[in-house]
Design a protein around this motif. Structure first.
Motif, mmCIF file in Angstrom:
data_model
loop_
_atom_site.group_PDB
_atom_site.id
_atom_site.type_symbol
_atom_site.label_atom_id
_atom_site.label_comp_id
_atom_site.label_asym_id
_atom_site.label_seq_id
_atom_site.Cartn_x
_atom_site.Cartn_y
_atom_site.Cartn_z
ATOM 1 N N ALA A 1 19.877 5.413 51.811
ATOM 2 C CA ALA A 1 19.276 6.095 52.961
ATOM 3 C C ALA A 1 20.333 6.949 53.638
ATOM 4 C CB ALA A 1 18.723 5.056 53.938
ATOM 5 N N SER A 2 19.891 7.711 54.618
ATOM 6 C CA SER A 2 20.822 8.540 55.369
ATOM 7 C C SER A 2 20.745 8.118 56.845
ATOM 8 C CB SER A 2 20.426 10.007 55.206
ATOM 9 O OG SER A 2 21.202 10.790 56.069
ATOM 10 N N ALA A 3 21.910 7.881 57.414
ATOM 11 C CA ALA A 3 21.940 7.435 58.815
ATOM 12 C C ALA A 3 22.474 8.558 59.694
ATOM 13 C CB ALA A 3 22.811 6.200 58.951
ATOM 14 N N ARG A 4 21.881 8.674 60.913
ATOM 15 C CA ARG A 4 22.410 9.647 61.885
ATOM 16 C C ARG A 4 22.839 8.861 63.118
ATOM 17 N NH1 ARG A 4 21.009 14.434 65.155
ATOM 18 N NH2 ARG A 4 18.906 13.667 65.520
ATOM 19 N N LEU A 5 24.113 9.021 63.472
ATOM 20 C CA LEU A 5 24.662 8.250 64.578
ATOM 21 C C LEU A 5 24.350 8.933 65.894
ATOM 22 C CD1 LEU A 5 28.185 7.414 63.087
ATOM 23 C CD2 LEU A 5 25.960 6.380 62.603
ATOM 24 N N SER A 6 24.595 8.202 66.999
ATOM 25 C CA SER A 6 24.283 8.745 68.328
ATOM 26 C C SER A 6 25.137 9.964 68.645
ATOM 27 C CB SER A 6 24.477 7.673 69.396
ATOM 28 O OG SER A 6 25.799 7.163 69.308
ATOM 29 N N ASN A 7 26.294 10.084 67.970
ATOM 30 C CA ASN A 7 27.148 11.259 68.219
ATOM 31 C C ASN A 7 26.793 12.425 67.293
ATOM 32 O OD1 ASN A 7 28.121 10.483 65.773
ATOM 33 N ND2 ASN A 7 30.130 9.814 66.502
ATOM 34 N N GLY A 8 25.717 12.270 66.528
ATOM 35 C CA GLY A 8 25.263 13.349 65.667
ATOM 36 C C GLY A 8 25.788 13.302 64.249
ATOM 37 N N GLU A 9 26.755 12.442 63.991
ATOM 38 C CA GLU A 9 27.332 12.357 62.633
ATOM 39 C C GLU A 9 26.306 11.757 61.664
ATOM 40 O OE1 GLU A 9 30.878 10.219 60.105
ATOM 41 O OE2 GLU A 9 30.665 9.750 62.228
ATOM 42 N N VAL B 1 24.046 5.623 53.622
ATOM 43 C CA VAL B 1 24.199 4.169 53.733
ATOM 44 C C VAL B 1 23.406 3.483 52.626
ATOM 45 C CG1 VAL B 1 24.581 4.162 56.245
ATOM 46 C CG2 VAL B 1 22.239 3.967 55.339
ATOM 47 N N GLN B 2 23.737 2.219 52.413
ATOM 48 C CA GLN B 2 22.988 1.418 51.451
ATOM 49 C C GLN B 2 22.285 0.320 52.242
ATOM 50 O OE1 GLN B 2 25.310 -0.756 48.533
ATOM 51 N NE2 GLN B 2 23.797 -0.314 46.967
ATOM 52 N N LEU B 3 20.956 0.415 52.275
ATOM 53 C CA LEU B 3 20.186 -0.606 52.999
ATOM 54 C C LEU B 3 20.096 -1.859 52.135
ATOM 55 C CD1 LEU B 3 17.244 1.660 54.174
ATOM 56 C CD2 LEU B 3 18.842 0.483 55.706
#
Lengths: 225, 372
Positions: B96-104, B108-110
Motif C-alpha cells: 500500500a501507499s501511506a501519506r503522512l501528516s506532513n505530506g510525505e 508500506v507493507q500491510l
C-alpha cells in the motif's frame, strides 16, 4: 682429586653443504677434568669451536662419542640433550649473548626457571649470584644498558647460577678491555680452583698464564696438549 | 613462560602493537559483517519468527514468507476438521501507499493477522497496546520507518491508500524485509489493501495440547491439494535459505569473513615472524642454555595468545560500540553467545595460525649458532 667431567672419544664432525664436505674435527679424543682451566688455542678454522660445541652438547658428532658426566650424548633426544646442558654445562660467549628483552636479573634467573624453580626462588638465587660478581646494583638493567665487562659478568653469573660442573667459554675476553680481561680471567681461574672444569677458547696468548693446560689445534686435530 | 613472552612483547612494542591491531581489524570486520548478516537474516524471517502460530499454511507455490501468494478462505474452514488443530487464523499481507501528516508519501507493507487472536502481534512496542489495533483505523508503525515525523505518538493520523487511519501502537525496530511494516487486523488490511475478502496470504494455526505439530503438518499436507503446511521453525529456516540463495548476502558475508581471517593471519604471521627473525640469536641462546624446542615454541604461542586476548578485548569493545551506534539507525541485532564464541575461535585461529611461521623458524634455530 681431579675427576673426568667430559670426554671426546675419537670424535669426528663433518659439515656438508651441497657437494662441499668440510671435516671440522677429525677423530679427536680429549678429556676435561675438574679443578682445571684448559685453554684451547689454534688458528681460525682449526676446529676449536666445533670441539667446544661437541663438549657443550649443542651438536652431535658425525662419528665417535661424547660423554658428559657419565652420559653419552649419542641417541639422546633434543629434550634430553637440553636437560644435560642445563644441568651440567655453563656457557660464556664471545658476544655475551645476553637475552636482549630480559633484565640482568631475568637473564641470570632464566636457567633456574628452565629447571622448574618458581619465579620468586629463581630471582632470589639469581640475585645472590649477581651479588657474588658485584653486579647486584645493575640487576634491573637490560643488556644494552651495560658495558662490555658488565655484560660478561652477567653472562658468567648466568653460566654459574645452576652450579654446573663444566664451564665452556668461547673467546670470553675478546670484547673486553685489559682491566675487564684480568677480572674475568681471575674469576674463571678461581672457579677452576673451586672444582669446576673450565674450557676457554682463545686467540689471546696473554691468557696462557691462567691456564692449567693448553690444548693446541690445527686442521681439526689436537696437535699439542 | 607468561612473563618471558610478555618481556619479548614489551621489548618490541611496535611489532606487538601491529599484531594487536591486526587482530582488532580482523575481528571487528568479522563481527561487523556478522552483525549486519544477523540483522538482515532476522528481517527475512521477522514475520514468521514473531508469530505465535505452530504451523503456517501457505499456497503450495509459496517458497518463503516474503512472497506468500494467496489462499482461499474456504481452506480455513476445512482445516478445522483436522484433529489436533485448535485455531486457524488468517494473515493478510498487502502492499500500500501511506501519506503522512506532513505530506510525505512512502510505500508500506500491510500485515493483518486475524483479530482478536493476533497470532502475530507488533513487537518492540514503545507506546500503545495490541488491543488498540481493534479500534477504528488502528495500525502500528515503527519510528524508524516514519523518521520524518519528529515526535511520533499514538493518535497520529495518516492515510493509507487514501483511507484515514490512526497510529495506535508505536514500535522501535520492528522492521520488515520488504519495506516498512504496518500492522493492523486482517479485515482492515484487506480493506486498505483492496484484497479480496475471501482470501488470505497465509493461515496461521495453533495446535491443541497433546498433539504433535509434525503429525498435524503431515496430516494437512496429506489431506489438502493446493496448499502447504510448514512447522514454524522449518518455514523460518526455508525463508532464510531461499533469500540467502537469491540475494548472495550469505556468500558475500562468508567471503568477507574468510578474507578478514586470512588478512589478520597474514598481519600477525608477518609481525611475529619478523619479530622472531630479529630475536633469533636470543632464541638460539635460550636453546644453548637448555631450553628445549617445546619451551621456545610455548613462548611464541604464549605471545600469540596474549596478542589474541588483548586484540579480542579491544575488538569486542569496538563491536559493542558499533552495535549501540548502529541501533540509533534502527538496525538492531543481538550477537548472542554463539557468535561471541565464534569470534573467540576466529581470534585463536588467526593468532595461532599466524604464529606458525615464527614457531617453524624458531624450531629450526640451532643452539650451535651461538658459537658462530
Amino acid at each position: 682429586m681431579a675427576e673426568v667431567l667430559a670426554r671426546l672419544e675419537q670424535a669426528k664432525k663433518v659439515y656438508q653443504t651441497g657437494d662441499t664436505r668440510i671435516v671440522a674435527l677429525d677423530h679427536t679424543s680429549m678429556e676435561v677434568r675438574s679443578h682445571e682451566l684448559v685453554l684451547l688455542e689454534g688458528p681460525s678454522g682449526s676446529g676449536k669451536t666445533t670441539l667446544l660445541s661437541l663438549l657443550g652438547c649443542v651438536i652431535y658428532p658425525t662419528e665417535g662419542k661424547v660423554m658428559v658426566r657419565s652420559t653419552y650424548t649419542t641417541g639422546l633426544t633434543d629434550r634430553q640433550l637440553s636437560r644435560l646442558r642445563l644441568q651440567h654445562i655453563g656457557f660464556v660467549f664471545q658476544n655475551f649473548n645476553l637475552i636482549a628483552p630480559f633484565t640482568a636479573l631475568d637473564n641470570v634467573a632464566f636457567p633456574l626457571r628452565l629447571m622448574g624453580k618458581s619465579g620468586r626462588q629463581a630471582r632470589r638465587e639469581a640475585l645472590q649470584q649477581l651479588e657474588k660478581l658485584g653486579m647486584a646494583d645493575r640487576r634491573f638493567n637490560r643488556p644494552r644498558e651495560l658495558s662490555g665487562g658488565q655484560k660478561q659478568r652477567v653472562a658468567i653469573a648466568r653460566a654459574l647460577v645452576t652450579n654446573p660442573g663444566i664451564l665452556l667459554c668461547d673467546e670470553p675476553t675478546a670484547s673486553l678491555d685489559h682491566g675487564s680481561l684480568e677480572k674475568v680471567m681471575e674469576e674463571l681461574k678461581m672457579l677452576s680452583q673451586e672444582g669446576k672444569a673450565v674450557v676457554v677458547v682463545t686467540h689471546d696468548p696473554r691468557l696462557e698464564s691462567y691456564a692449567d693446560r693448553v690444548v693446541s689445534m690445527e686442521d681439526g686435530r689436537v696437535v699439542n696438549t | 613462560m607468561f612473563q618471558q613472552a610478555l618481556q619479548f612483547m614489551r621489548y618490541d612494542k611496535p611489532k606487538t602493537i601491529g599484531a594487536v591491531l591486526g587482530v582488532i581489524v580482523a575481528i571487528f570486520l568479522i563481527g561487523q559483517q556478522a552483525g549486519i548478516f544477523i540483522f538482515l537474516t532476522g528481517l527475512m524471517t521477522t514475520l514468521v519468527d514473531h508469530s505465535s502460530a505452530d504451523i503456517w499454511v501457505t499456497s503450495n507455490k509459496a517458497l518463503e514468507a516474503n512472497r506468500l501468494g494467496t489462499l482461499d478462505m474456504s481452506y480455513a474452514r476445512e482445516l478445522k476438521s483436522i484433529p489436533g488443530i485448535r485455531e486457524v487464523s488468517p494473515m493478510v499481507v498487502a502492499g500500500a501507499s501511506a501519506r503522512l501528516s506532513n505530506g510525505e508519501q512512502l510505500p508500506v507493507q500491510l500485515v493483518g493477522p486475524g483479530a482478536p487472536e493476533f497470532l502475530i502481534e507488533p513487537w518492540r512496542i514503545v507506546e500503545g497496546e495490541v488491543s488498540g489495533l481493534l479500534d477504528k483505523g488502528g495500525i502500528s508503525v515503527d519510528v524508524f520507518d516514519l523518521k520524518s515525523i519528529d515526535e511520533l505518538h499514538v493518535g497520529e493520523p495518516l492515510e493509507i491508500n487514501g483511507e484515514r487511519v490512526y497510529v495506535k501502537i508505536v514500535t522501535s525496530g520492528a522492521r520488515g524485509f520488504g519495506g516498512s511494516l504496518v500492522l493492523t487486523t486482517a479485515e482492515r488490511a484487506r480493506h486498505l489493501g483492496k484484497v479480496d475478502p475471501n482470501t488470505a496470504s497465509a493461515l496461521l494455526i495453533t495446535v491443541k495440547e497433546g498433539y504433535s505439530v509434525d503429525s498435524v503438518v503431515a496430516q494437512i499436507n496429506k489431506s489438502f491439494f493446493g496448499i502447504r503446511a510448514w512447522e514454524r521453525e522449518a518455514f523460518s529456516s526455508q525463508t532464510r535459505k531461499v533469500n540467502l540463495g537469491n540475494s548472495g548476502i550469505g556468500t558475500s558475508t562468508f567471503t568477507l569473513i574468510i578474507f578478514a581471517i586470512l588478512s589478520g593471519m597474514v598481519i600477525i604471521g608477518l609481525t611475529l615472524y619478523s619479530a622472531a627473525i630479529e630475536r633469533l640469536n636470543d632464541f638460539a641462546t635460550m636453546k644453548a642454555i637448555g631450553a628445549s624446542n617445546g619451551y621456545v615454541t610455548r613462548i611464541i604461542i604464549m605471545q600469540a595468545l596474549l596478542i589474541a586476548t588483548v586484540g579480542f578485548i579491544l575488538a569486542a569493545f569496538l563491536l559493542v560500540g558499533f552495535q549501540l551506534g548502529i541501533a540509533n539507525a534502527g538496525i538492531f541485532f543481538d550477537y548472542g553467545w554463539k557468535l561471541w564464541l565464534g569470534l573467540i575461535v576466529a581470534t585463536l585461529v588467526l593468532s595461532l595460525g599466524g604464529a606458525l611461521l615464527a614457531v617453524n623458524r624458531i624450531r629450526k634455530v640451532e643452539p650451535a649458532s651461538v658459537f658462530r
